[in-house]
Design a protein around this motif. Structure first.
Motif, PDB file in Angstrom:
ATOM      1  N   ILE A  12       7.358   5.446  -0.847  1.00 52.92           N
ATOM      2  CA  ILE A  12       6.934   4.081  -1.147  1.00 52.92           C
ATOM      3  C   ILE A  12       5.782   4.181  -2.137  1.00 52.92           C
ATOM      4  O   ILE A  12       4.773   4.822  -1.868  1.00 52.92           O
ATOM      5  CB  ILE A  12       6.485   3.329   0.120  1.00 52.92           C
ATOM      6  N   ASP A  15       2.268   0.691  -2.259  1.00 50.47           N
ATOM      7  CA  ASP A  15       2.366  -0.012  -0.989  1.00 50.47           C
ATOM      8  C   ASP A  15       0.995  -0.549  -0.613  1.00 50.47           C
ATOM      9  O   ASP A  15       0.221   0.107   0.074  1.00 50.47           O
ATOM     10  CB  ASP A  15       2.901   0.924   0.095  1.00 50.47           C
ATOM     11  N   SER A  19       1.011  -6.316  -2.635  1.00 48.86           N
ATOM     12  CA  SER A  19       2.376  -6.228  -3.152  1.00 48.86           C
ATOM     13  C   SER A  19       3.108  -7.536  -2.893  1.00 48.86           C
ATOM     14  O   SER A  19       3.378  -7.901  -1.755  1.00 48.86           O
ATOM     15  CB  SER A  19       3.141  -5.078  -2.486  1.00 48.86           C
ATOM     16  N   LYS A  21       6.124  -8.441  -4.451  1.00 55.09           N
ATOM     17  CA  LYS A  21       7.569  -8.213  -4.475  1.00 55.09           C
ATOM     18  C   LYS A  21       7.827  -6.727  -4.285  1.00 55.09           C
ATOM     19  O   LYS A  21       6.965  -5.888  -4.509  1.00 55.09           O
ATOM     20  CB  LYS A  21       8.170  -8.638  -5.818  1.00 55.09           C
ATOM     21  N   THR A  22       9.062  -6.436  -3.908  1.00 55.88           N
ATOM     22  CA  THR A  22       9.482  -5.054  -3.744  1.00 55.88           C
ATOM     23  C   THR A  22      10.644  -4.787  -4.683  1.00 55.88           C
ATOM     24  O   THR A  22      11.554  -5.606  -4.812  1.00 55.88           O
ATOM     25  CB  THR A  22       9.930  -4.785  -2.295  1.00 55.88           C
ATOM     26  N   LEU A  24      13.647  -2.157  -5.118  1.00 57.34           N
ATOM     27  CA  LEU A  24      14.396  -1.107  -4.447  1.00 57.34           C
ATOM     28  C   LEU A  24      15.347  -0.472  -5.444  1.00 57.34           C
ATOM     29  O   LEU A  24      16.105  -1.166  -6.109  1.00 57.34           O
ATOM     30  CB  LEU A  24      15.201  -1.697  -3.283  1.00 57.34           C
ATOM     31  N   ASN A  46       3.868  -4.646  -7.560  1.00 55.35           N
ATOM     32  CA  ASN A  46       5.224  -4.480  -7.040  1.00 55.35           C
ATOM     33  C   ASN A  46       5.347  -3.175  -6.276  1.00 55.35           C
ATOM     34  O   ASN A  46       5.114  -2.107  -6.815  1.00 55.35           O
ATOM     35  CB  ASN A  46       6.247  -4.472  -8.183  1.00 55.35           C
ATOM     36  N   LYS A  47       5.718  -3.285  -5.007  1.00 57.31           N
ATOM     37  CA  LYS A  47       6.015  -2.090  -4.218  1.00 57.31           C
ATOM     38  C   LYS A  47       7.343  -1.540  -4.724  1.00 57.31           C
ATOM     39  O   LYS A  47       8.265  -2.287  -5.039  1.00 57.31           O
ATOM     40  CB  LYS A  47       6.103  -2.471  -2.741  1.00 57.31           C
ATOM     41  N   PHE A  48       7.463  -0.219  -4.790  1.00 61.03           N
ATOM     42  CA  PHE A  48       8.670   0.423  -5.307  1.00 61.03           C
ATOM     43  C   PHE A  48       9.167   1.452  -4.295  1.00 61.03           C
ATOM     44  O   PHE A  48       8.407   2.314  -3.852  1.00 61.03           O
ATOM     45  CB  PHE A  48       8.366   1.112  -6.640  1.00 61.03           C
ATOM     46  N   ILE A  49      10.447   1.332  -3.909  1.00 57.54           N
ATOM     47  CA  ILE A  49      11.042   2.265  -2.953  1.00 57.54           C
ATOM     48  C   ILE A  49      12.319   2.839  -3.557  1.00 57.54           C
ATOM     49  O   ILE A  49      13.336   2.146  -3.631  1.00 57.54           O
ATOM     50  CB  ILE A  49      11.362   1.578  -1.604  1.00 57.54           C
ATOM     51  N   ASN A  90      12.596  -5.719   3.429  1.00 60.31           N
ATOM     52  CA  ASN A  90      11.817  -5.957   2.210  1.00 60.31           C
ATOM     53  C   ASN A  90      12.387  -7.102   1.383  1.00 60.31           C
ATOM     54  O   ASN A  90      12.718  -6.953   0.217  1.00 60.31           O
ATOM     55  CB  ASN A  90      11.772  -4.682   1.370  1.00 60.31           C
ATOM     56  N   SER A  93      13.330  -9.163  -2.619  1.00 61.15           N
ATOM     57  CA  SER A  93      13.278  -7.909  -3.367  1.00 61.15           C
ATOM     58  C   SER A  93      14.085  -8.020  -4.645  1.00 61.15           C
ATOM     59  O   SER A  93      14.956  -8.874  -4.773  1.00 61.15           O
ATOM     60  CB  SER A  93      13.893  -6.761  -2.568  1.00 61.15           C
TER      61      SER A  93
END
Length: 132
Positions: A12, A15, A19, A21-22, A24, A46-49, A90, A93
């Motif tokens: 992640i 995080d 954040s 928005k995420t 994915l 922006n969270k990034f996974i 999430n 997203s």
């Protein structure tokens, strides 16, 4: 490389409580090739996974098996379930979905619907469309 080929404990990036928005990233090694630049170029709010594994595409209710019906290590039911949980958790997203979709009914590897023992390319294509 450190965030590629994971079945769980996905990386992640960004995080934070800020954040909004995420993003994915879901797919095979094709998508993994974008992971570094996405992580670097995305706005920090922006969270990034990244959830990528070699030769694996997320198709709901499917698992990847070899011709001899052995599961692949990183595209099994656990992987598919973990990806679905992260998608559900999430929202809202942005989902970047990638991978090559080639049907290999003549051998090699197949995506089989859970609890099925037969490869059915018509059902697979229709379920793949639903996933998108």
């Amino acid at each position: 490389k450190e965030c590629f080929d994971r079945n769980k404990d996905f990386c992640i990036v960004n995080d934070t409580s800020d954040s909004s928005k995420t993003v994915l990233l879901i797919g095979s090694s094709v998508g993994a090739s974008y992971a570094y630049n996405l992580a670097y170029d995305l706005d920090k709010e922006n969270k990034f996974i990244p959830m990528t594994a070699g030769g694996c595409k997320f198709i709901e209710d499917y698992i990847k098996v070899y011709e001899n019906k052995e599961y692949t290590a990183l595209c099994d039911e656990e992987y598919m379930t973990n990806v679905q949980k992260i998608i559900d958790k999430n929202q809202p997203s942005y989902i970047v979905y990638s991978g090559s979709f080639i049907l290999d009914a003549g051998g090699g590897t197949w995506f089989l619907k859970k609890f099925s023992s037969q490869f059915n390319d018509i059902i697979l294509v229709e379920d793949f469309k639903k996933t998108l």
